[in-house]
Write an enzyme that holds these catalytic residues in place. Structure first.
Site, PDB file in Angstrom:
ATOM      1  N   CYS A  66       0.849  -1.090  -0.019  1.00  0.00           N
ATOM      2  CA  CYS A  66      -0.036   0.249  -0.198  1.00  0.00           C
ATOM      3  C   CYS A  66       0.230   0.643   0.304  1.00  0.00           C
ATOM      4  O   CYS A  66       0.389   2.142  -0.823  1.00  0.00           O
ATOM      5  CB  CYS A  66      -1.118  -0.430   0.979  1.00  0.00           C
ATOM      6  SG  CYS A  66      -2.298   1.305   1.333  1.00  0.00           S
ATOM      7  N   CYS A  67       2.112   1.561   0.537  1.00  0.00           N
ATOM      8  CA  CYS A  67       2.290   2.643   1.019  1.00  0.00           C
ATOM      9  C   CYS A  67       3.404   2.224  -0.500  1.00  0.00           C
ATOM     10  O   CYS A  67       3.718   3.567  -0.938  1.00  0.00           O
ATOM     11  CB  CYS A  67       3.901   1.706   1.927  1.00  0.00           C
ATOM     12  SG  CYS A  67       3.331   1.937   3.813  1.00  0.00           S
ATOM     13  N   CYS A 122      -0.706   8.553   6.904  1.00  0.00           N
ATOM     14  CA  CYS A 122      -1.913   8.575   6.461  1.00  0.00           C
ATOM     15  C   CYS A 122      -2.810   8.134   7.738  1.00  0.00           C
ATOM     16  O   CYS A 122      -2.685   7.890   8.698  1.00  0.00           O
ATOM     17  CB  CYS A 122      -1.565   6.780   5.302  1.00  0.00           C
ATOM     18  SG  CYS A 122      -1.243   7.443   3.799  1.00  0.00           S
ATOM     19  N   CYS A 154      -3.350   4.770   9.189  1.00  0.00           N
ATOM     20  CA  CYS A 154      -1.960   4.421   9.943  1.00  0.00           C
ATOM     21  C   CYS A 154      -1.321   5.218  10.921  1.00  0.00           C
ATOM     22  O   CYS A 154      -0.272   5.077  10.816  1.00  0.00           O
ATOM     23  CB  CYS A 154      -1.131   3.925   8.178  1.00  0.00           C
ATOM     24  SG  CYS A 154      -1.925   2.528   7.739  1.00  0.00           S
ATOM     25  N   CYS A 178       7.592   3.535   6.011  1.00  0.00           N
ATOM     26  CA  CYS A 178       7.268   2.667   4.566  1.00  0.00           C
ATOM     27  C   CYS A 178       7.964   2.753   3.266  1.00  0.00           C
ATOM     28  O   CYS A 178       7.795   2.340   2.358  1.00  0.00           O
ATOM     29  CB  CYS A 178       6.017   4.504   4.607  1.00  0.00           C
ATOM     30  SG  CYS A 178       7.616   5.948   3.940  1.00  0.00           S
TER      31      CYS A 178
END
Length: 243
Positions: A121-122, A203, A206, A231
């Site tokens: 996702c990162c 984000c 997170c 990340c």
């Protein structure tokens, strides 16, 4: 009680640190004119660096990675920063098709299920946009500080470990108290989430507030092991190879 009242405690040698930072920024702007940008997450350190760039009238563009998952407070600060900054503020977003495909396949809570999915996702939301932001650049500027975490304890003022580009960390020697002293003394606009005990803001899914005594980055990816809490934006080249 707000972040300024809680944290604004300058080091005894703050003025020397400030002069060091200013000199580094001026040198970087001169040596890498036209090939240097500041990466800003709009966190406390980064708004300080942007303010310094503007106050020194340096021709250094600023860029923000708008991941599509930022807090409303961060997005509002981004708008204010774009409106008030002398330096241009560029916004880079993830490829929408990649986001839709990932969420459709893995779900919106994928980051909680495994480190691999969180890093995937990162990569989509941060790493790929970062590569676009830095394409053709010979250097960049971050708000990294040695005090932020064990993983950053040896952050240099100028990091030449990546053959592609130099990374300047002008606040490497600053304390959290120094950062907030500068914000207070210069009336720098900052993310109001800092007033709610969010020292490190990423984000929304997170990031959480931290409790008294917790590490600065305890609110980032809090379900993971401490050693995994990056990340990928600030992982050295040799660490990437080893991984």
């Amino acid at each position: 009680m707000g972040a300024i009242a809680l944290y604004a405690r300058p080091s005894k040698d703050f003025e020397a640190k400030l002069a060091e930072t200013q000199q580094l920024l001026v040198r970087a702007a001169s040596e890498y004119a036209g090939s240097l940008k500041q990466a800003s997450s709009l966190g406390a350190e980064d708004v300080v660096v942007t303010h310094l760039i503007n106050s020194l009238a340096l021709d250094i563009p600023v860029f923000v990675l708008e991941t599509g998952a930022l807090h409303a407070e961060t997005l509002a600060l981004l708008e204010r920063t774009q409106a008030g900054s002398r330096a241009p503020v560029e916004v880079y977003r993830p490829v929408q098709e990649s986001v839709v495909h990932f969420v459709g396949k893995e779900g919106s809570d994928a980051m909680y299920r495994s480190i691999e999915l969180r890093k995937a996702c990162c990569h989509i939301r941060k790493m790929e946009p970062l590569e676009r932001a830095l394409a053709g650049q010979k250097a960049w500027i971050t708000g990294l500080r040695r005090e932020q975490s064990n993983a950053r304890a040896e952050v240099p003022l100028a990091d030449t470990s990546d053959a592609r580009r130099v990374k300047f960390n002008p606040l490497a020697n600053w304390t959290w108290g120094d950062v907030w002293h500068y914000i207070s003394a210069n009336n720098v606009d900052y993310n109001p989430l800092h007033d709610d005990f969010y020292p490190s803001i990423g984000c929304a899914p997170c990031t959480r507030a931290i409790a008294v005594g917790e590490d600065f980055r305890a609110g980032r990816w809090w379900w993971e092991d401490e050693k995994a809490k990056e990340c990928g934006l600030h992982v050295k080249q040799e660490e990437k190879v080893a991984a």
